[in-house]
Design a protein around this motif. Structure first.
Motif, PDB file in Angstrom:
ATOM      1  N   THR A  98       0.843  -1.191   0.000  1.00 10.93           N
ATOM      2  CA  THR A  98       0.000   0.000   0.000  1.00 10.93           C
ATOM      3  C   THR A  98       0.876   1.238   0.000  1.00 10.93           C
ATOM      4  O   THR A  98       2.007   1.223   0.490  1.00 10.93           O
TER       5      THR A  98
ATOM      6  N   GLU B  50      -6.196  -1.024   3.532  1.00 11.45           N
ATOM      7  CA  GLU B  50      -6.043  -2.225   4.350  1.00 11.45           C
ATOM      8  C   GLU B  50      -7.407  -2.841   4.664  1.00 11.45           C
ATOM      9  O   GLU B  50      -7.579  -4.059   4.589  1.00 11.45           O
TER      10      GLU B  50
ATOM     11  N   THR C  11      -4.252  -8.941   7.536  1.00 16.35           N
ATOM     12  CA  THR C  11      -3.968  -8.140   6.345  1.00 16.35           C
ATOM     13  C   THR C  11      -2.727  -7.286   6.564  1.00 16.35           C
ATOM     14  O   THR C  11      -1.829  -7.247   5.721  1.00 16.35           O
ATOM     15  N   ARG C  12      -2.656  -6.618   7.697  1.00 17.77           N
ATOM     16  CA  ARG C  12      -1.497  -5.768   7.996  1.00 17.77           C
ATOM     17  C   ARG C  12      -0.228  -6.604   8.105  1.00 17.77           C
ATOM     18  O   ARG C  12       0.844  -6.172   7.669  1.00 17.77           O
TER      19      ARG C  12
END
Length: 75
Positions: free
Chosen positions: A9, A32, A46-47
């Motif tokens: 990202t 995110e 996800t992070r």
């Protein structure tokens, strides 16, 4: 589909805008959340995936450089 281990990202700030204001690095939280939904995993997972992707990108030398000897210049 793009493999989740190839995604990072970034905000494109200050040039990109949302709701008329420039984007900042912390605005990646919106991406995110969207990725967590797409991947059907928790925001924490996800992070973690995104951080692992960044670490992999920034901690491994390029393969073509890995096999070549380092030559230092002598003055």
């Amino acid at each position: 589909t793009m493999p989740s281990d190839r995604i990072l990202t970034e905000s494109d700030g200050p040039f990109a805008r949302i709701d008329g204001r420039p984007l900042f690095p912390w605005d990646t939280a919106m991406a995110e959340s969207a990725l967590a939904e797409i991947w059907d995993v928790s925001l924490v997972e996800t992070r973690q995936r995104l951080l692992e992707n960044l670490k992999r990108l920034t901690t491994h030398p390029a393969p073509e450089l890995h096999d070549k000897p380092v030559i230092s210049e002598q003055k």
